[in-house]
Design a protein around this motif. Sequence first.
Motif, PDB file in Angstrom:
ATOM      1  N   PHE A 124      59.958   2.337 -10.979  1.00 46.90           N
ATOM      2  CA  PHE A 124      58.545   2.183 -10.771  1.00 46.90           C
ATOM      3  C   PHE A 124      57.843   3.182 -11.617  1.00 46.90           C
ATOM      4  O   PHE A 124      58.362   4.569 -11.510  1.00 46.90           O
ATOM      5  CB  PHE A 124      58.291   2.815  -9.377  1.00 46.90           C
TER       6      PHE A 124
ATOM      7  N   ALA B 237      64.189   3.581  -9.507  1.00 40.50           N
ATOM      8  CA  ALA B 237      64.542   3.530  -7.841  1.00 40.50           C
ATOM      9  C   ALA B 237      66.023   2.853  -7.492  1.00 40.50           C
ATOM     10  O   ALA B 237      66.621   3.254  -6.792  1.00 40.50           O
ATOM     11  CB  ALA B 237      63.646   2.643  -7.269  1.00 40.50           C
TER      12      ALA B 237
ATOM     13  N   SER C 127      66.445  10.733   1.627  1.00 36.61           N
ATOM     14  CA  SER C 127      64.984  10.393   1.292  1.00 36.61           C
ATOM     15  C   SER C 127      64.838  10.119  -0.155  1.00 36.61           C
ATOM     16  O   SER C 127      65.354  11.055  -0.949  1.00 36.61           O
ATOM     17  CB  SER C 127      64.041  11.375   1.910  1.00 36.61           C
ATOM     18  N   GLY C 128      64.448   9.110  -0.510  1.00 37.22           N
ATOM     19  CA  GLY C 128      64.043   8.769  -2.025  1.00 37.22           C
ATOM     20  C   GLY C 128      65.398   8.157  -2.715  1.00 37.22           C
ATOM     21  O   GLY C 128      65.240   8.147  -3.978  1.00 37.22           O
ATOM     22  N   SER C 129      66.398   7.973  -1.947  1.00 39.02           N
ATOM     23  CA  SER C 129      67.472   7.469  -2.725  1.00 39.02           C
ATOM     24  C   SER C 129      67.743   6.014  -3.218  1.00 39.02           C
ATOM     25  O   SER C 129      68.364   5.356  -3.875  1.00 39.02           O
ATOM     26  CB  SER C 129      68.781   7.731  -1.956  1.00 39.02           C
TER      27      SER C 129
ATOM     28  N   THR D 256      65.152   1.761   1.006  1.00 40.89           N
ATOM     29  CA  THR D 256      64.182   0.849   1.150  1.00 40.89           C
ATOM     30  C   THR D 256      63.729  -0.112  -0.051  1.00 40.89           C
ATOM     31  O   THR D 256      63.593  -1.476   0.238  1.00 40.89           O
ATOM     32  CB  THR D 256      62.808   1.438   1.631  1.00 40.89           C
TER      33      THR D 256
ATOM     34  N   GLU E 223      59.685  -7.013  -3.370  1.00 39.56           N
ATOM     35  CA  GLU E 223      60.090  -6.512  -4.626  1.00 39.56           C
ATOM     36  C   GLU E 223      61.029  -7.324  -5.547  1.00 39.56           C
ATOM     37  O   GLU E 223      61.905  -7.665  -5.303  1.00 39.56           O
ATOM     38  CB  GLU E 223      60.566  -4.880  -4.518  1.00 39.56           C
TER      39      GLU E 223
HETATM   40  P1  ATP Z   1      63.236   7.170   2.617  1.00 44.93           P
HETATM   41  O1  ATP Z   1      64.318   7.534   3.248  1.00 44.93           O
HETATM   42  O2  ATP Z   1      62.288   8.287   2.479  1.00 44.93           O
HETATM   43  O3  ATP Z   1      62.633   5.982   3.080  1.00 44.93           O
HETATM   44  P2  ATP Z   1      64.529   5.409   0.321  1.00 44.93           P
HETATM   45  O4  ATP Z   1      65.736   6.037   0.200  1.00 44.93           O
HETATM   46  O5  ATP Z   1      64.158   4.332   1.308  1.00 44.93           O
HETATM   47  O6  ATP Z   1      63.606   6.951   0.965  1.00 44.93           O
HETATM   48  P3  ATP Z   1      62.791   4.391  -1.511  1.00 44.93           P
HETATM   49  O7  ATP Z   1      61.563   4.134  -0.622  1.00 44.93           O
HETATM   50  O8  ATP Z   1      63.603   3.023  -1.803  1.00 44.93           O
HETATM   51  O9  ATP Z   1      63.777   5.479  -0.869  1.00 44.93           O
HETATM   52  O10 ATP Z   1      62.148   4.949  -2.805  1.00 44.93           O
HETATM   53  C1  ATP Z   1      63.159   5.400  -4.018  1.00 44.93           C
HETATM   54  C2  ATP Z   1      62.345   5.832  -4.979  1.00 44.93           C
HETATM   55  O11 ATP Z   1      61.342   5.027  -5.739  1.00 44.93           O
HETATM   56  C3  ATP Z   1      61.543   7.165  -4.733  1.00 44.93           C
HETATM   57  O12 ATP Z   1      61.571   8.122  -5.843  1.00 44.93           O
HETATM   58  C4  ATP Z   1      60.063   6.344  -4.335  1.00 44.93           C
HETATM   59  O13 ATP Z   1      59.155   7.338  -4.625  1.00 44.93           O
HETATM   60  C5  ATP Z   1      60.073   5.474  -5.488  1.00 44.93           C
HETATM   61  N1  ATP Z   1      59.056   4.468  -5.181  1.00 44.93           N
HETATM   62  C6  ATP Z   1      59.086   3.308  -4.048  1.00 44.93           C
HETATM   63  N2  ATP Z   1      58.373   2.566  -3.891  1.00 44.93           N
HETATM   64  C7  ATP Z   1      57.559   2.823  -4.794  1.00 44.93           C
HETATM   65  C8  ATP Z   1      56.356   2.407  -5.470  1.00 44.93           C
HETATM   66  N3  ATP Z   1      55.777   1.203  -4.812  1.00 44.93           N
HETATM   67  N4  ATP Z   1      55.720   2.956  -6.454  1.00 44.93           N
HETATM   68  C9  ATP Z   1      56.082   4.041  -7.113  1.00 44.93           C
HETATM   69  N5  ATP Z   1      57.252   4.677  -6.600  1.00 44.93           N
HETATM   70  C10 ATP Z   1      57.902   4.125  -5.616  1.00 44.93           C
END
Ligand code: ATP
Length: 350
Positions: free
Chosen positions: A21, A26, A46-48, A51, A61
């Motif tokens: 992104f 990501a 978080s952020g790993s 999702t 996606e």
């Molecule tokens: P959480 O436990 O907080 O939900 P996560 O492990 O599910 O976190 P992701 O949501 O997959 O993490 O996000 C991974 C990275 O990608 C993060 O840095 C997030 O900010 C970034 N990211 C996710 N979706 C987008 C998007 N649509 N646009 C820009 N950045 C994104």
Amino acid sequence: MAERARARTAELRVEGVTKRFGEVLALDGVSLAVTEGELLTILGPSGSGKTTLLKVVAGFEAPDAGTVRVDGAAITTLPPARRDIGMVFQNYALFPHLTVRGNVAFPLEMRNIARTEIDRRVGEALALVELAGYEARLPRQLSGGQQQRVALARAIVFNPRLLLLDEPFGALDRKLRETMQLEVRRLQRRLGLTTIFITHDQEEALVLSDRIAVMNKGTIQQVATTTEIYERPANDFVADFVGESNIFHGTLTEPGVVTLSAGRRLMVNRAGRVGDRLGVLMRPERFAGSGANTFSGEVLEAVYLGASFKLRLACADGLELLVRQPARGTLPAAGQTIEVGIDPDAIHVF
Ligand code: ATP
């Protein structure tokens, strides 16, 4: 229904998936295989990228590189509606204006299934999540746990090939979350449904999983059974993220001896090459009153936790240890010096 679902369940393969992104990487070349009927949790901070990985599998996606396969066939470019995947998210996402029946029937109506068949399948799905009799209620007339069960019924009612759950119990209180975890496990086993469950809660991952994939910064650090992840983590990140830990680094100075930077010699079960740099992990609950390795330390902090005492000890050579002892006798006082020991078998070297 159980039979039909079992017949349709599938194997999932994610191969070299990368997703950016803008500046954020990501997902960084993620590969993962989930076997038929397995419940795999993706555990990470978080952020790993948890999702994002789920969204790539579901088709919300598109990855920049890599392939998603179900039973060997690439589905990377298939639209979400044609992937036959059931999903549940943290924020329920039930249709507020539809009844329980309407919500659960929705995926079947989308597939133009006959009305009598819809009634039968909705009935079955609601029975599976123990909500028979709630058909006419609206979501706002249900508790949080019941809403998540409706979401679960909606996710399985069309006999999906895969089930994806993204922190589905994050909004529930602890007790209800534990009940729901056991229910999901029971349901998933009964249907034999290949499932990915996302969580950042390590206890939840240990309760639910056949295997755990630990993620950090868009990469998978380790995929293994729950015991393997806890007892034999692959690196510092996994050792630290799952459970409490004492992690040190040192050098193998002779077979079976790791010398830590503070000069302490630790007896371990590891041959290896002299000179190897190694990490050692000692779980707090693996210490006993004595052992092949002994530590004498001043109590910095002592906490009574019902079943155990949690102690922080400072040893003379500068090592600090977290120790858990069964709560017997009196809680050691701060300032007191106590001795603990640990055997080589209880130390994991990585
Ligand atoms: P959480 O436990 O907080 O939900 P996560 O492990 O599910 O976190 P992701 O949501 O997959 O993490 O996000 C991974 C990275 O990608 C993060 O840095 C997030 O900010 C970034 N990211 C996710 N979706 C987008 C998007 N649509 N646009 C820009 N950045 C994104």
